[in-house]
Design a protein around this motif. Structure first.
Motif, PDB file in Angstrom:
ATOM      1  N   TYR A   1       0.566  -1.148  -0.084  1.00 41.96           N
ATOM      2  CA  TYR A   1       0.244   0.307   0.187  1.00 41.96           C
ATOM      3  C   TYR A   1       1.135   1.198  -0.200  1.00 41.96           C
ATOM      4  CZ  TYR A   1      -3.486   3.402   1.541  1.00 41.96           C
ATOM      5  OH  TYR A   1      -4.888   4.102   1.393  1.00 41.96           O
ATOM      6  N   VAL A   2       2.213   1.239   1.502  1.00 48.42           N
ATOM      7  CA  VAL A   2       2.914   2.558   0.735  1.00 48.42           C
ATOM      8  C   VAL A   2       3.876   2.511  -0.112  1.00 48.42           C
ATOM      9  CG1 VAL A   2       1.838   3.140   3.419  1.00 48.42           C
ATOM     10  CG2 VAL A   2       4.313   1.529   2.837  1.00 48.42           C
ATOM     11  N   CYS A   3       4.463   1.110  -0.782  1.00 49.93           N
ATOM     12  CA  CYS A   3       5.930   0.597  -1.607  1.00 49.93           C
ATOM     13  C   CYS A   3       6.208   2.084  -2.552  1.00 49.93           C
ATOM     14  CB  CYS A   3       5.890  -0.765  -2.238  1.00 49.93           C
ATOM     15  SG  CYS A   3       7.029  -0.653  -2.932  1.00 49.93           S
ATOM     16  N   PRO A   4       6.867   3.331  -2.809  1.00 47.39           N
ATOM     17  CA  PRO A   4       7.084   3.805  -3.662  1.00 47.39           C
ATOM     18  C   PRO A   4       6.843   2.888  -5.215  1.00 47.39           C
ATOM     19  CG  PRO A   4       8.539   4.510  -1.810  1.00 47.39           C
ATOM     20  CD  PRO A   4       7.487   2.708  -1.449  1.00 47.39           C
ATOM     21  N   ALA A   5       7.449   1.849  -5.787  1.00 43.00           N
ATOM     22  CA  ALA A   5       7.348   1.302  -6.908  1.00 43.00           C
ATOM     23  C   ALA A   5       5.877   0.805  -6.499  1.00 43.00           C
ATOM     24  CB  ALA A   5       8.785   0.012  -6.297  1.00 43.00           C
ATOM     25  N   ILE A   6       5.093   0.337  -6.287  1.00 39.10           N
ATOM     26  CA  ILE A   6       3.644  -0.095  -6.584  1.00 39.10           C
ATOM     27  C   ILE A   6       3.337   1.323  -6.434  1.00 39.10           C
ATOM     28  CG2 ILE A   6       1.516  -0.517  -5.440  1.00 39.10           C
ATOM     29  CD1 ILE A   6       3.869  -3.145  -6.313  1.00 39.10           C
ATOM     30  N   ARG A   7       3.450   2.315  -5.993  1.00 34.08           N
ATOM     31  CA  ARG A   7       2.161   3.416  -6.133  1.00 34.08           C
ATOM     32  C   ARG A   7       3.056   3.814  -7.530  1.00 34.08           C
ATOM     33  NH1 ARG A   7      -2.030   3.770  -4.211  1.00 34.08           N
ATOM     34  NH2 ARG A   7      -2.166   2.926  -2.600  1.00 34.08           N
ATOM     35  N   LEU A   8       3.878   3.867  -8.378  1.00 34.70           N
ATOM     36  CA  LEU A   8       4.778   4.830  -9.172  1.00 34.70           C
ATOM     37  C   LEU A   8       4.055   4.277 -10.486  1.00 34.70           C
ATOM     38  CD1 LEU A   8       6.872   6.107 -10.265  1.00 34.70           C
ATOM     39  CD2 LEU A   8       7.604   3.804 -11.257  1.00 34.70           C
ATOM     40  N   ALA A   9       3.428   3.206 -10.441  1.00 35.13           N
ATOM     41  CA  ALA A   9       1.973   2.830 -11.610  1.00 35.13           C
ATOM     42  C   ALA A   9       0.385   3.654 -11.569  1.00 35.13           C
ATOM     43  CB  ALA A   9       1.344   1.353 -11.194  1.00 35.13           C
ATOM     44  N   ASP A  10       0.426   4.099 -10.495  1.00 29.80           N
ATOM     45  CA  ASP A  10      -0.825   4.936 -10.012  1.00 29.80           C
ATOM     46  C   ASP A  10      -0.407   6.299 -11.108  1.00 29.80           C
ATOM     47  OD1 ASP A  10      -2.253   3.391  -8.398  1.00 29.80           O
ATOM     48  OD2 ASP A  10      -1.670   3.783  -6.828  1.00 29.80           O
TER      49      ASP A  10
END
Length: 332
Positions: free
Chosen positions: A173-182
């Motif tokens: 939920y907080v991972c920067p690499a995951i949020r980069l997709a958003d």
């Protein structure tokens, strides 16, 4: 700033604040809201750019916007804790929070420590750092290839969410690499719409267009609230990409020719709330703690024991504090 998008910032940030006060009816709007903020940040970078800024100018504008308030809130949280709880329990991870690096550590005790909500800034800073590289790559390969890359990346994120044990979801939920997709998805929406001419749209058609994203969002909220296993796995961000994308696109297309929903979103209180949404988000925990530890004892209560019941008192104080801080920082 597109007025209706600004108002949506205010609506989503209030939902997030309600969620943090244990109002579980706002769970889904909070998940959707966090996705909205990452996507909107990327969207505005691409949508508003007439030419590529120098990296120095791009970074300076965002550092000046993010770090001063973050440092103020972090220092205030520490001082309040020391003054009221008479303890200083800060360790090796404090420098990570000062530099907004805490979201890279897969430990909830780290990325939610100190100024708890600054994990968002930590992940957002990573997105900001890589923005010039993303824009340069997208401009070089063209929209079709860029969209393909982003869709593949989003599919990978959705797959990771589906196969990852629920124990790790708090970090995803907080991972920067995951949020980069958003963020990248938002950039692509902004880049696609930036050059598009919008024909005149009637009030009826505009209103219907505004309602469609809300219907899709409501349907996914109900699906998630029903306990659907797939929806629960995708709640991190993937579940909300479609309605949030539709919401952002409709607000951009209908800018200056809003329907009934858009006209409501353009009322002054919502625009004002959207204008201080950043301050509201970062100050919520500090203002609540200040109320619980400094104000509540005057009425015979103390501390977190009334946390779940202090919302009605804390919200006006939070909005006032956020407005004052917003005005002061604008003058700096």
């Amino acid at each position: 700033m597109i007025k209706t998008l600004n108002s949506w910032r205010g609506i989503f940030v209030i939902c997030i604040v309600c969620f943090h006060f244990a109002m579980h009816a706002f769970d889904q709007m909070t998940y959707a809201g966090v996705t909205f903020f990452f996507m909107l940040s990327g969207f505005l970078v691409a949508y508003k750019r007439n030419s590529i800024d120098t990296c120095k100018h791009f970074y300076w504008r965002r550092v000046k916007r993010i770090f001063p308030l973050h440092w103020i809130v972090l220092a205030a949280m520490i001082l309040l804790d020391v003054a009221c709880m008479h303890k200083f329990h800060y360790g090796w991870d404090l420098p990570l929070h000062v530099l907004l690096l805490q979201s890279w550590v897969p430990n909830e005790a780290v990325f939610y420590n100190y100024s708890i909500h600054s994990w968002f800034l930590s992940s957002l800073m990573f997105c900001i750092i890589v923005t010039p590289l993303l824009l340069k790559f997208f401009n070089r390969v063209g929209l079709k290839v860029a969209w393909t890359v982003v869709i593949v990346a989003c599919a990978a994120v959705a797959f990771i969410a589906l196969v990852t044990d629920e124990h790790w979801h708090s970090y995803l939920y907080v991972c920067p690499a995951i949020r980069l997709a958003d963020y990248a998805l938002g950039i692509m929406l902004g880049a696609t719409l930036r050059e598009r001419a919008v024909p005149k749209i009637s009030m009826v058609h505009a209103t219907v267009s505004e309602i469609v994203p809300l219907v899709v969002l409501a349907a996914l909220i109900l699906l998630h609230a029903s306990g659907n296993a797939v929806a629960r796995q995708l709640e991190i961000s993937s579940l909300w990409w479609l309605p949030v994308s539709m919401l952002i696109v409709m607000c951009a297309i209908l800018n200056t020719q809003e329907g009934a929903v858009g006209e409501f979103l353009c009322i002054k209180p919502l625009l004002w709330l959207g204008g201080i949404s950043f301050e509201v988000y970062l100050l919520q925990k500090f203002v609540n703690n200040a109320f619980c530890y400094l104000v509540a004892p005057l009425f015979g209560h103390f501390g977190i024991f009334i946390y779940d019941y202090s919302f009605a008192c804390t919200l006006p104080l939070l909005l006032f504090t956020a407005w004052v801080v917003n005005r002061l920082l604008r003058r700096v």
